[in-house]
Scaffold this motif. Structure first.
Motif, short mmCIF file in Angstrom:
data_model
loop_
_atom_site.label_atom_id
_atom_site.label_comp_id
_atom_site.label_asym_id
_atom_site.label_seq_id
_atom_site.Cartn_x
_atom_site.Cartn_y
_atom_site.Cartn_z
N GLN B 186 -0.94 52.06 99.49
CA GLN B 186 -1.02 52.07 98.22
C GLN B 186 -1.32 50.41 97.47
O GLN B 186 -0.33 49.85 97.77
N GLY B 187 -2.36 50.35 97.27
CA GLY B 187 -2.75 49.12 95.79
C GLY B 187 -3.83 49.38 95.45
O GLY B 187 -4.42 49.62 95.16
N ASP B 188 -3.49 48.43 93.66
CA ASP B 188 -4.78 48.72 92.57
C ASP B 188 -5.67 47.54 93.58
O ASP B 188 -6.96 48.10 93.03
N LYS B 189 -5.18 46.80 94.37
CA LYS B 189 -6.22 45.46 94.68
C LYS B 189 -6.04 45.17 96.29
O LYS B 189 -4.62 45.41 97.06
N LYS B 190 -6.94 45.19 97.39
CA LYS B 190 -7.05 45.01 98.67
C LYS B 190 -7.87 44.20 98.98
O LYS B 190 -8.97 43.98 98.25
N TYR B 191 -7.93 43.39 99.84
CA TYR B 191 -9.04 42.56 101.05
C TYR B 191 -8.75 42.49 102.38
O TYR B 191 -7.57 43.43 102.56
N VAL B 192 -10.31 42.21 102.23
CA VAL B 192 -10.47 42.02 103.81
C VAL B 192 -10.28 40.73 104.31
O VAL B 192 -10.93 39.52 103.34
N ALA B 193 -10.58 40.30 104.64
CA ALA B 193 -10.20 39.10 105.90
C ALA B 193 -10.96 38.54 107.23
O ALA B 193 -10.63 39.41 108.19
N CYS B 194 -11.89 37.05 107.50
CA CYS B 194 -11.70 36.94 109.25
C CYS B 194 -11.11 36.32 108.70
O CYS B 194 -11.43 34.82 108.57
N ASN B 195 -10.68 35.63 110.31
CA ASN B 195 -10.14 34.59 111.03
C ASN B 195 -11.05 33.74 112.16
O ASN B 195 -11.44 34.37 112.96
N ALA B 196 -11.35 33.17 111.40
CA ALA B 196 -13.16 32.12 111.58
C ALA B 196 -12.13 31.03 111.95
O ALA B 196 -12.65 30.05 112.13
N ASP B 197 -10.93 30.50 112.37
CA ASP B 197 -10.22 29.67 112.66
C ASP B 197 -10.22 28.97 114.13
O ASP B 197 -8.64 29.50 114.40
N GLU B 198 -10.68 29.13 114.48
CA GLU B 198 -11.01 29.52 116.02
C GLU B 198 -10.03 28.05 117.31
O GLU B 198 -10.76 26.73 117.04
#
Lengths: 164, 598
Positions: B186-198
């Motif tokens: 549950q949350g009013d704000k959510k994020y998606v993130a991408c790990n491109a720190d290879e």
């Protein structure tokens, strides 16, 4: 790390105007510090005390936190680099193919250790992590020039290109 | 769009750019203009073709002629002969593709590509990564359209769950489950993130996807955001990858311009925005909690889990974090269905995996293979074997967190679980081949130097423990080790594994444990016999002159910087091992191959 002699900090009006512009652009953004440091480093080439101080005042972030971040990440440097920054890749693919010998040869040739700069300010030496050109291993870069498929014998030729 | 008679595809990946492909493109454009062909032939800068060892690579269509190691001075010949007169320049072709006088093989029949199946890399080396139109022409953004107009978020998650896709960043956690957890939070704000720190030294598949097909990442992240209920995304990417950063920036701008990012995408009421955050060279930031701390602008130190990012992630909000290659599979799954994806791979590892194959192997580069392919197929069939007739000794997977696969396990099928069972791990997909000249103790030391350097210092087991491990290894490689040291080394490894805070620390001892498991005899040779069997550890080597081969020319004695070589001309010389500093100059200078190190 060996002690590094750093020349006095010099700042041009153009540089400090650019820095203020960057600070203004990011002020108020969540997580702004690292992007600001990246841009500041591209303006000055490094992040001396004076630049950190300006960012601290501009973003209203304590100096201690800024220094904490700067010293944590290897990309950020508080010392200036040489006119020519020689970076030898010590990623696994390059290491297996002998980049350790190459960096030894450069140290011997320039008389400096990794992280140091020659007295005349011409060369600095850096050991980098993988730059992603594993197909050309072993690899070194001098500023933006990339040299691949190296042997120890190539070191003299490469350095001499930047000598005069 | 204007149609061209032919296309010249020049690889603009980091590997080929490093070997000068930008100059090749410039040269092609100039030569074509000289011949008045600039409207007939189109020069396209693409992403990575995978065969980096042979760069710069140029492919000319419609014939599909594959030119390798092209130099700027070769370009005028290709233009004159091939593009003007229609005669393929045989001498510049990749020799594997030449059948006979008049025929060339298609790339799919060449050993390097034959066994590969491209899903994540499907567009790499095919389209111009800086053109959104080319991506769309190859079916791009249809998956996003389908998801937004025909599917409910839960249906998207079910499809990904059903496909069996597992995280490609190393751990292999089921991707669909991760999406479900984030969606359930549950949350009013959510994020998606991408790990491109290879950060794994020797792995560059994420970079190649970003450089070769950046829109596929943007599209997949938008799909993920829709599925979990997020409206903001971040790509955390290494600053060391300037080409990738630049192309991703261009792609994001284009997507915004086309209304594929921003507000009310496809008139569906779904909003999604994407930003880039640059890493600053800290390996630990590949760990998910550290990565988020870094995006927030702090020192990238990890924190204990739970709470997991799906519950409390970026800025304290529920966050979905996947790796680049994981995202690169999403559009194919949506377009072709989970059933299709499930048919590829093994029972518990579905789909394909991209490996960056490097080290002592002929065809270094990027390969994408179905899960379950054996290491033997990768090394000998795709990779072309070991150069110089040397013997395969081991392959290292999983980078500083992984381990070695020795020669007698070369028939192991590569998937998540089989690699874990033999003490290695999939990792992000670096695969470094080692031959008989590689010292396994030295390799373990190399990885420990890396982890000591990269340990963030937050927890004592990692900060102090890895340092102690490295000191013991240094003692062993300098010839001062004892059998007791090996036992101590092993014991300390297990303590760190159990006590460290994050994945970096917990896996840091793996390179030692794995080499101890398969190459214990090499450790013993270092401490008992004081020898380095591979001839790598300098302190344990001594140079000797073979009296049967030595002609007594005295050249080595003249070159020796410390005067350690003595003898009478025309009689065999000898090396005084007490004076010798092991610089190796004598061996290099001997014309008769009489000097060796043992």
């Amino acid at each position: 790390m060996a002690e590094i002699k750093a020349p006095a900090f010099k700042d041009t009006a153009e540089q400090s105007a650019k820095l203020q512009e960057v600070i203004a652009k990011f002020k108020g953004t969540e997580g702004a510090l690292i992007p600001v440091l990246h841009e500041a480093q591209s303006i000055y080439g490094y992040l001396p005390y004076e630049v950190q101080k300006a960012i601290s005042e501009g973003l209203d972030v304590p100096m201690a936190e800024i220094y904490g971040v700067v010293s944590f990440y290897t990309q950020f440097s508080i010392y200036p680099k040489g006119t020519y920054n020689v970076a030898v890749c010590l990623g696994t693919a390059c290491y297996v193919k002998g980049s350790g010998d190459i960096i030894d040869k450069i140290k011997e040739k320039l008389g400096i250790e990794v992280g140091q700069c020659t007295d005349d300010g011409r060369f600095s030496l850096e050991a980098t992590r993988c730059i992603g050109a594993c197909g050309l291993a072993p690899v070194l870069t001098v500023n933006d020039d990339v040299y691949g498929r190296l042997t120890v014998d190539d070191v003299d030729d490469i350095l001499s290109k930047y000598m005069d | 769009m204007e149609l061209a008679r032919g296309h010249v595809l020049v690889c603009g990946g980091t590997g080929c750019t490093s070997s000068g492909s930008a100059k090749i493109i410039e040269e092609f454009e100039n030569c074509l203009k000289d011949k008045g062909l600039e409207n007939e032939i189109k020069v396209v800068q693409t992403g990575c073709f995978g065969l980096c060892a042979l760069g710069p690579i140029v492919i000319v269509y419609p014939e599909g002629a594959f030119y390798s190691m092209v130099k700027p001075e070769d370009v005028s010949e290709i233009v004159e002969e091939h593009l003007l007169k229609g005669r393929i320049v045989k001498r510049l072709l990749y020799q594997e593709t030449v059948v006979d006088e008049d025929n060339v093989k298609s790339l799919n029949e060449v050993d390097f590509y034959k066994k590969q199946q491209r899903i994540a890399l499907v567009n790499c080396g095919v389209i111009n990564p800086e053109s959104i139109d080319e991506y769309i022409a190859f079916g791009g953004y249809t998956a996003l359209g389908k998801v937004l107009t025909e599917m409910k978020p839960q249906e998207v998650i079910d499809e990904i769950k059903e496909s069996g896709l597992r995280g490609r960043g190393g751990g292999g956690f089921p991707t669909g489950l991760k999406w479900q957890f984030t969606a359930n939070s549950q949350g009013d704000k959510k994020y998606v993130a991408c790990n491109a720190d290879e950060g794994d030294p020797g792995a560059f598949m994420d970079r190649s996807i970003l450089e070769g097909d950046p829109h596929s990442l943007i599209e997949a992240m938008a799909i993920a955001a829709y599925a979990v209920g997020a409206d903001q995304g971040y790509v955390y990417i290494r600053a060391e990858y300037p080409i990738a950063v630049n192309r991703l920036r261009i792609a994001i701008d284009q997507a915004k311009e086309y209304g594929l990012l921003g507000e009310n995408i496809f008139e569906s009421g779904f909003n999604f925005d994407l930003d880039i955050r640059l890493g600053a060279g800290a390996f630990v930031c590949g760990e998910e909690t550290a990565l988020m701390t870094s995006i927030e602008g702090h020192r990238g130190e990890p924190r204990p889990r739970p709470p997991f990012p799906a519950v409390k992630g970026l800025f304290g909000k529920p966050t979905l974090l996947n790796n680049v290659e994981t995202y690169a599979n999403i559009t194919a799954i949506i377009n072709n269905g989970a059933e299709w994806f499930k048919q590829i791979g093994t029972e518990k590892s579905k789909g394909t995996k991209v490996f960056a194959v490097g080290g002592k192997i002929k065809n270094t580069g990027l390969v994408e293979i179905p899960m379950g392919t054996t290491l033997r197929e990768i090394v000998y069939e795709i990779g072309g074997g070991i150069p110089g007739g040397k013997k395969f000794k081991a392959a290292q997977t999983g980078g500083p967190s992984g381990g070695c696969i020795p020669a007698d396990l070369i028939d192991t099928p590569i998937d998540y679980d089989s690699l874990i069972s033999i003490g290695s791990m999939m990792g992000s997909g670096g695969l470094i081949v080692m031959d008989e000249d590689t010292c396994m103790v030295d390799i373990a030391k190399f990885f420990l130097e890396f982890t000591v350097d990269e340990s963030c210092g937050k927890c004592a087991p990692c900060r102090i423990g890895t340092k102690r491990l490295l000191e013991i290894l240094e003692k062993i490689t300098s010839g001062k080790g004892t059998l007791e040291d090996i036992d101590k080394l092993e014991e300390l490894c297990y303590s760190i594994k159990n006590a460290a805070l994050c994945g970096l620390g917990q896996t840091a001892p793996n390179p030692i444990l794995s080499t101890l498991r398969y190459f214990r005899d090499e450790y013993i040779a270092h401490v008992v016999d004081k020898k380095c069997p591979a001839g790598v550890c300098k302190a344990l080597l001594s140079y000797v002159i073979d009296p049967d081969k030595c002609k007594g020319c005295s050249l080595c004695a003249k070159k020796c910087p410390v005067g350690a070589i003595e003898g009478v001309v025309k009689n065999p010389f000898t090396i005084d091992t007490n004076k010798c500093i092991k610089c190796g100059v004598c061996m290099e200078s001997c014309k008769f191959g009489a000097i060796s190190k043992k």
